[in-house]
Scaffold this active site. Structure first.
Site, PDB file in Angstrom:
ATOM      1  N   LYS A   1     -55.248  42.822  -9.927  1.00 32.06           N
ATOM      2  CA  LYS A   1     -57.225  43.527  -9.204  1.00 32.06           C
ATOM      3  C   LYS A   1     -57.370  43.573  -7.850  1.00 32.06           C
ATOM      4  O   LYS A   1     -57.740  44.758  -8.085  1.00 32.06           O
ATOM      5  CB  LYS A   1     -58.257  42.347  -9.361  1.00 32.06           C
TER       6      LYS A   1
ATOM      7  N   ARG B   1     -65.784  34.852 -11.806  1.00 35.87           N
ATOM      8  CA  ARG B   1     -65.318  33.493 -12.563  1.00 35.87           C
ATOM      9  C   ARG B   1     -65.146  32.658 -13.096  1.00 35.87           C
ATOM     10  O   ARG B   1     -64.537  31.861 -13.970  1.00 35.87           O
ATOM     11  CB  ARG B   1     -64.564  32.999 -11.390  1.00 35.87           C
TER      12      ARG B   1
ATOM     13  N   ARG C   1     -45.780  38.372  -3.882  1.00 34.56           N
ATOM     14  CA  ARG C   1     -47.071  39.007  -3.610  1.00 34.56           C
ATOM     15  C   ARG C   1     -47.056  38.838  -1.478  1.00 34.56           C
ATOM     16  O   ARG C   1     -46.334  37.607  -1.435  1.00 34.56           O
ATOM     17  CB  ARG C   1     -47.872  38.553  -3.916  1.00 34.56           C
TER      18      ARG C   1
ATOM     19  N   ARG D   1     -50.093  34.124   1.305  1.00 29.68           N
ATOM     20  CA  ARG D   1     -50.971  33.382   1.309  1.00 29.68           C
ATOM     21  C   ARG D   1     -50.034  32.017   1.092  1.00 29.68           C
ATOM     22  O   ARG D   1     -49.062  31.947  -0.578  1.00 29.68           O
ATOM     23  CB  ARG D   1     -51.892  34.025  -0.432  1.00 29.68           C
TER      24      ARG D   1
ATOM     25  N   ARG E   1     -53.978  27.293 -11.348  1.00 29.10           N
ATOM     26  CA  ARG E   1     -54.336  28.763 -11.400  1.00 29.10           C
ATOM     27  C   ARG E   1     -54.965  29.263 -12.610  1.00 29.10           C
ATOM     28  O   ARG E   1     -55.533  29.804 -12.970  1.00 29.10           O
ATOM     29  CB  ARG E   1     -53.951  29.735 -10.147  1.00 29.10           C
TER      30      ARG E   1
HETATM   31  P1  ADP Z   1     -54.483  39.773  -8.090  1.00 30.79           P
HETATM   32  O1  ADP Z   1     -55.997  40.462  -7.518  1.00 30.79           O
HETATM   33  O2  ADP Z   1     -54.736  40.168  -9.640  1.00 30.79           O
HETATM   34  O3  ADP Z   1     -54.313  38.684  -7.527  1.00 30.79           O
HETATM   35  P2  ADP Z   1     -52.664  41.526  -6.939  1.00 30.79           P
HETATM   36  O4  ADP Z   1     -53.869  42.996  -7.180  1.00 30.79           O
HETATM   37  O5  ADP Z   1     -52.523  41.162  -5.843  1.00 30.79           O
HETATM   38  O6  ADP Z   1     -53.186  40.592  -8.004  1.00 30.79           O
HETATM   39  O7  ADP Z   1     -51.280  41.706  -7.378  1.00 30.79           O
HETATM   40  C1  ADP Z   1     -50.547  40.249  -7.651  1.00 30.79           C
HETATM   41  C2  ADP Z   1     -48.962  40.836  -7.288  1.00 30.79           C
HETATM   42  O8  ADP Z   1     -48.313  41.808  -7.911  1.00 30.79           O
HETATM   43  C3  ADP Z   1     -49.144  41.789  -6.003  1.00 30.79           C
HETATM   44  O9  ADP Z   1     -47.696  41.546  -5.360  1.00 30.79           O
HETATM   45  C4  ADP Z   1     -48.515  43.428  -5.817  1.00 30.79           C
HETATM   46  O10 ADP Z   1     -47.681  44.484  -5.618  1.00 30.79           O
HETATM   47  C5  ADP Z   1     -48.276  44.034  -7.593  1.00 30.79           C
HETATM   48  N1  ADP Z   1     -48.733  44.034  -9.107  1.00 30.79           N
HETATM   49  C6  ADP Z   1     -49.875  44.586  -9.420  1.00 30.79           C
HETATM   50  N2  ADP Z   1     -50.182  45.690 -10.464  1.00 30.79           N
HETATM   51  C7  ADP Z   1     -49.177  45.680 -10.802  1.00 30.79           C
HETATM   52  C8  ADP Z   1     -48.619  46.143 -12.392  1.00 30.79           C
HETATM   53  N3  ADP Z   1     -49.073  46.722 -12.677  1.00 30.79           N
HETATM   54  N4  ADP Z   1     -46.520  45.985 -12.282  1.00 30.79           N
HETATM   55  C9  ADP Z   1     -46.389  45.415 -11.461  1.00 30.79           C
HETATM   56  N5  ADP Z   1     -46.603  44.538 -10.426  1.00 30.79           N
HETATM   57  C10 ADP Z   1     -47.666  44.537  -9.838  1.00 30.79           C
HETATM   58  P1  AMP Z   2     -58.449  35.284  -5.554  1.00 33.89           P
HETATM   59  O1  AMP Z   2     -57.839  35.958  -3.773  1.00 33.89           O
HETATM   60  O2  AMP Z   2     -58.956  36.266  -6.300  1.00 33.89           O
HETATM   61  O3  AMP Z   2     -57.169  35.006  -6.167  1.00 33.89           O
HETATM   62  O4  AMP Z   2     -58.670  33.987  -5.152  1.00 33.89           O
HETATM   63  C1  AMP Z   2     -58.083  32.765  -4.114  1.00 33.89           C
HETATM   64  C2  AMP Z   2     -59.146  31.631  -4.467  1.00 33.89           C
HETATM   65  O5  AMP Z   2     -60.150  31.266  -4.222  1.00 33.89           O
HETATM   66  C3  AMP Z   2     -59.415  30.672  -5.841  1.00 33.89           C
HETATM   67  O6  AMP Z   2     -58.123  30.521  -6.115  1.00 33.89           O
HETATM   68  C4  AMP Z   2     -60.112  30.250  -5.588  1.00 33.89           C
HETATM   69  O7  AMP Z   2     -59.864  28.593  -5.176  1.00 33.89           O
HETATM   70  C5  AMP Z   2     -60.787  30.774  -4.813  1.00 33.89           C
HETATM   71  N1  AMP Z   2     -61.722  31.457  -5.335  1.00 33.89           N
HETATM   72  C6  AMP Z   2     -62.085  32.829  -4.804  1.00 33.89           C
HETATM   73  N2  AMP Z   2     -63.785  33.550  -6.331  1.00 33.89           N
HETATM   74  C7  AMP Z   2     -63.063  32.478  -6.696  1.00 33.89           C
HETATM   75  C8  AMP Z   2     -64.734  32.568  -7.338  1.00 33.89           C
HETATM   76  N3  AMP Z   2     -65.399  33.583  -7.765  1.00 33.89           N
HETATM   77  N4  AMP Z   2     -65.189  31.274  -7.444  1.00 33.89           N
HETATM   78  C9  AMP Z   2     -64.562  30.165  -7.270  1.00 33.89           C
HETATM   79  N5  AMP Z   2     -63.656  30.098  -6.547  1.00 33.89           N
HETATM   80  C10 AMP Z   2     -63.055  31.674  -5.813  1.00 33.89           C
END
Ligand code: ADP
Ligand code: AMP
Length: 217
Positions: free
Chosen positions: A13, A88, A127, A161, A172
């Site tokens: 995302k 969420r 990541r 993170r 998660r």
């Molecule tokens: P989210 O925001 O949904 O938690 P991220 O965008 O941070 O996920 O992506 C998680 C990890 O996977 C990052 O390190 C990113 O570089 C990698 N990634 C994202 N999209 C893809 C994809 N289509 N194929 C492989 N790796 C990906």
């Molecule tokens: P994310 O960066 O989206 O993976 O979010 C990291 C963490 O923040 C999650 O595991 C939750 O603990 C909290 N969080 C982010 N967005 C929300 C949401 N919309 N509702 C509740 N908790 C959230």
């Protein structure tokens, strides 16, 4: 245009939101980024959110709905925005519906990014992000062009993170399936759900999302 990117943690995302923000001029609103900033700054919201985030649980609806309600009042949201990580829960989705109704704004699409749980673990544990501009990277899938140097801003400082570890990932994912997946039928019933194959490579996923957005314009 108002778009929601919906998918499990690690689905891509944030990666896609950063690209769409540049290509479509829609500001990325990531509740995860906002909460991490609040934790780092030691604000009241940050103090309340920290333990939930470290345990891989959701922060309360009240906190995140409040954060989004304030954020969408800002000027940079006037041209539209892209929600990344919000809503969420069904309660958050209902609160968002109310906020949009009050502002006479229409939700354009909810883009579901479908990725297998096994792939998510590798994506999350590999990541990292630039400490200065927040550009996202991955140890294997998305390395900077020059090793150790951010493509975007040239920084050599990177962050991982606190919650991107194997133990928290399983919690998660459970949270996603129990509390967030019910949003899929919720938005399907409203006729706004569009599904993309998030297992494809990053550029391919971008192309699929671009097609969804073009069909709306
Ligand atoms: P989210 O925001 O949904 O938690 P991220 O965008 O941070 O996920 O992506 C998680 C990890 O996977 C990052 O390190 C990113 O570089 C990698 N990634 C994202 N999209 C893809 C994809 N289509 N194929 C492989 N790796 C990906
Ligand atoms: P994310 O960066 O989206 O993976 O979010 C990291 C963490 O923040 C999650 O595991 C939750 O603990 C909290 N969080 C982010 N967005 C929300 C949401 N919309 N509702 C509740 N908790 C959230």
């Amino acid at each position: 245009m108002i778009i929601i990117l919906l998918g499990p943690p690690g689905a891509g995302k944030g990666t896609q939101a950063q690209k769409i923000q540049n290509s479509h001029g829609l500001v990325q609103l990531s509740t995860g980024d906002m909460l991490r900033a609040a934790v780092a700054a030691g604000t009241e919201v940050g103090k309340k959110a920290k333990d939930f985030m470290e345990a891989g649980k959701l922060v309360t609806d009240e906190i995140v709905v409040g954060i989004i309600a304030d954020r969408i009042e800002e000027d940079d949201c006037k041209q539209g925005f892209l929600l990344d990580g919000f809503p969420r829960t069904v309660a958050q989705a209902e609160a968002l519906d109310k906020m949009l109704d009050q502002k006479a704004l229409i939700l354009g699409a909810v883009v579901e990014m479908k990725v297998d749980d096994e792939a998510l673990v590798d994506r999350i544990t590999g990541r990292y992000t630039c400490a200065d501009c927040n550009q996202g990277y991955h140890e294997v899938n998305l390395k900077p062009k020059v090793d150790g140097v951010c493509d975007n801003c040239g920084s050599t400082n990177f962050n991982r993170r606190a919650d991107d570890n194997r133990k928290t990932v399983s919690s998660r994912l459970e949270t996603y399936h129990a509390q967030t997946a019910p949003l899929l039928p919720y938005y399907e019933a409203k006729g706004v759900l569009k599904t993309v194959d998030g297992m494809a490579d990053i550029d391919d996923v971008s192309a699929q999302i671009k097609d969804v957005l073009s069909a709306l314009a």
